[in-house]
Design a protein around this motif. Structure first.
Motif, mmCIF file in Angstrom:
data_model
loop_
_atom_site.group_PDB
_atom_site.id
_atom_site.type_symbol
_atom_site.label_atom_id
_atom_site.label_comp_id
_atom_site.label_asym_id
_atom_site.label_seq_id
_atom_site.Cartn_x
_atom_site.Cartn_y
_atom_site.Cartn_z
ATOM 1 N N THR A 182 0.894 -1.179 0.247
ATOM 2 C CA THR A 182 -0.080 0.057 0.236
ATOM 3 C C THR A 182 0.853 1.506 -0.031
ATOM 4 O OG1 THR A 182 -0.133 -0.200 2.359
ATOM 5 C CG2 THR A 182 -1.911 -1.022 1.088
ATOM 6 N N ARG A 183 2.221 1.291 0.137
ATOM 7 C CA ARG A 183 2.907 2.378 0.448
ATOM 8 C C ARG A 183 4.246 2.098 -0.483
ATOM 9 N NH1 ARG A 183 -1.231 4.217 2.101
ATOM 10 N NH2 ARG A 183 -1.586 5.082 4.081
ATOM 11 N N ARG A 184 4.675 3.122 -0.975
ATOM 12 C CA ARG A 184 6.012 3.189 -1.708
ATOM 13 C C ARG A 184 6.652 4.497 -1.144
ATOM 14 N NH1 ARG A 184 6.806 -0.801 -5.311
ATOM 15 N NH2 ARG A 184 4.555 -1.861 -6.308
ATOM 16 N N PHE A 185 8.187 4.022 -0.861
ATOM 17 C CA PHE A 185 8.548 5.245 -0.355
ATOM 18 C C PHE A 185 10.222 5.290 -0.862
ATOM 19 C CE2 PHE A 185 8.488 2.232 2.898
ATOM 20 C CZ PHE A 185 9.819 2.190 3.369
ATOM 21 N N PRO A 186 10.555 6.317 -1.119
ATOM 22 C CA PRO A 186 12.203 6.163 -1.410
ATOM 23 C C PRO A 186 12.906 5.821 0.018
ATOM 24 C CG PRO A 186 11.414 8.606 -1.504
ATOM 25 C CD PRO A 186 10.289 7.564 -1.321
ATOM 26 N N VAL A 187 14.037 5.064 -0.301
ATOM 27 C CA VAL A 187 14.922 4.582 1.038
ATOM 28 C C VAL A 187 16.301 4.625 0.681
ATOM 29 C CG1 VAL A 187 15.182 2.616 2.457
ATOM 30 C CG2 VAL A 187 12.948 2.983 1.714
ATOM 31 N N ALA A 188 16.931 5.311 1.353
ATOM 32 C CA ALA A 188 18.226 5.350 1.563
ATOM 33 C C ALA A 188 19.022 4.071 2.306
ATOM 34 C CB ALA A 188 18.936 6.637 1.839
ATOM 35 N N MET A 189 19.818 3.159 2.090
ATOM 36 C CA MET A 189 20.554 2.275 2.663
ATOM 37 C C MET A 189 21.872 2.264 2.508
ATOM 38 S SD MET A 189 17.827 -0.997 2.146
ATOM 39 C CE MET A 189 18.330 -1.861 3.641
ATOM 40 N N THR A 190 22.698 1.790 3.418
ATOM 41 C CA THR A 190 24.196 1.522 3.424
ATOM 42 C C THR A 190 24.362 0.238 2.356
ATOM 43 O OG1 THR A 190 24.185 0.097 5.270
ATOM 44 C CG2 THR A 190 24.654 2.467 5.494
ATOM 45 N N GLU A 191 25.303 0.192 1.649
ATOM 46 C CA GLU A 191 25.778 -1.034 0.845
ATOM 47 C C GLU A 191 25.432 -2.368 1.837
ATOM 48 O OE1 GLU A 191 26.024 -1.887 -2.263
ATOM 49 O OE2 GLU A 191 25.288 0.136 -2.712
ATOM 50 N N ASP A 192 26.104 -2.490 3.005
ATOM 51 C CA ASP A 192 26.090 -3.236 3.839
ATOM 52 C C ASP A 192 24.532 -3.663 4.269
ATOM 53 O OD1 ASP A 192 28.875 -3.800 3.874
ATOM 54 O OD2 ASP A 192 29.092 -2.666 5.776
ATOM 55 N N GLY A 193 23.736 -2.738 4.780
ATOM 56 C CA GLY A 193 22.415 -2.949 4.943
ATOM 57 C C GLY A 193 21.866 -3.584 3.761
ATOM 58 N N TYR A 194 21.814 -3.163 2.654
ATOM 59 C CA TYR A 194 20.958 -3.697 1.587
ATOM 60 C C TYR A 194 21.733 -5.039 0.974
ATOM 61 C CZ TYR A 194 18.857 -4.150 -3.118
ATOM 62 O OH TYR A 194 18.296 -4.470 -4.157
ATOM 63 N N ARG A 195 22.849 -5.373 1.319
ATOM 64 C CA ARG A 195 23.298 -6.825 1.084
ATOM 65 C C ARG A 195 22.735 -7.623 2.085
ATOM 66 N NH1 ARG A 195 28.686 -5.235 1.760
ATOM 67 N NH2 ARG A 195 29.044 -3.932 -0.148
ATOM 68 N N LYS A 196 22.801 -7.302 3.282
ATOM 69 C CA LYS A 196 21.991 -8.052 4.236
ATOM 70 C C LYS A 196 20.493 -8.298 3.997
ATOM 71 C CE LYS A 196 25.523 -7.395 7.599
ATOM 72 N NZ LYS A 196 25.791 -7.031 9.210
ATOM 73 N N LEU A 197 19.924 -7.283 3.583
ATOM 74 C CA LEU A 197 18.551 -7.485 3.265
ATOM 75 C C LEU A 197 18.114 -8.419 1.968
ATOM 76 C CD1 LEU A 197 15.430 -6.612 3.345
ATOM 77 C CD2 LEU A 197 16.098 -4.557 1.972
ATOM 78 N N ARG A 198 19.089 -8.108 0.941
ATOM 79 C CA ARG A 198 19.021 -9.125 0.069
ATOM 80 C C ARG A 198 19.346 -10.741 0.454
ATOM 81 N NH1 ARG A 198 22.425 -7.210 -4.811
ATOM 82 N NH2 ARG A 198 21.760 -9.377 -5.757
ATOM 83 N N LYS A 199 20.344 -10.900 1.243
ATOM 84 C CA LYS A 199 20.540 -12.111 1.588
ATOM 85 C C LYS A 199 19.471 -12.919 2.426
ATOM 86 C CE LYS A 199 23.789 -14.981 4.297
ATOM 87 N NZ LYS A 199 25.123 -14.921 5.291
ATOM 88 N N PHE A 200 19.042 -11.917 3.635
ATOM 89 C CA PHE A 200 17.804 -12.463 4.350
ATOM 90 C C PHE A 200 16.512 -12.785 3.479
ATOM 91 C CE2 PHE A 200 13.986 -11.062 6.234
ATOM 92 C CZ PHE A 200 13.542 -12.085 7.203
ATOM 93 N N ALA A 201 16.469 -11.931 2.505
ATOM 94 C CA ALA A 201 14.905 -12.213 1.380
ATOM 95 C C ALA A 201 15.253 -13.316 0.626
ATOM 96 C CB ALA A 201 14.903 -10.910 0.664
ATOM 97 N N GLN A 202 16.488 -13.513 0.142
ATOM 98 C CA GLN A 202 16.701 -14.715 -0.751
ATOM 99 C C GLN A 202 16.647 -15.954 0.198
ATOM 100 O OE1 GLN A 202 20.966 -15.028 -2.114
ATOM 101 N NE2 GLN A 202 19.933 -16.313 -3.814
ATOM 102 N N GLU A 203 17.388 -15.916 1.300
ATOM 103 C CA GLU A 203 16.957 -17.131 2.345
ATOM 104 C C GLU A 203 15.539 -17.547 2.619
ATOM 105 O OE1 GLU A 203 19.833 -16.365 5.524
ATOM 106 O OE2 GLU A 203 21.619 -16.929 4.329
ATOM 107 N N ALA A 204 14.826 -16.443 2.726
ATOM 108 C CA ALA A 204 13.505 -16.679 3.090
ATOM 109 C C ALA A 204 12.410 -16.992 1.827
ATOM 110 C CB ALA A 204 13.074 -15.364 3.871
ATOM 111 N N GLY A 205 12.986 -16.736 0.784
ATOM 112 C CA GLY A 205 12.298 -16.921 -0.372
ATOM 113 C C GLY A 205 11.314 -15.588 -0.663
ATOM 114 N N LEU A 206 11.801 -14.525 -0.214
ATOM 115 C CA LEU A 206 10.972 -13.326 -0.377
ATOM 116 C C LEU A 206 11.771 -12.451 -1.403
ATOM 117 C CD1 LEU A 206 10.296 -12.782 3.364
ATOM 118 C CD2 LEU A 206 8.888 -13.893 1.771
#
Length: 70
Positions: A8-32
């Protein structure tokens, strides 16, 4: 009955490279995808965080924030 998953919401987000890498890894491991992973983390924030660790880590992050912006 489970809640319907609607983005329901889209918003611009600023993330560090480390934070984005960890988010991508978590998402991949969770199948999301990244958006679904963020929704999961924020909907379940209290149960997936340790309050004492969160407070300490937040203090450290805030102390380094200005230097990291440069």
């Amino acid at each position: 009955m489970p809640k319907r998953f609607r983005l329901t919401r889209r918003f611009p987000v600023a993330m560090t490279e480390d934070g984005y890498r960890k988010l991508r890894k978590f998402a991949q491991e969770a199948g999301l995808d990244e958006g679904e992973a963020l929704s999961f983390l924020f909907e379940n924030f209290d149960s997936v965080t340790n309050t004492e660790n969160l407070t300490h880590r937040l203090r450290l992050f805030n102390a380094e924030l200005e230097d990291r912006k440069r």
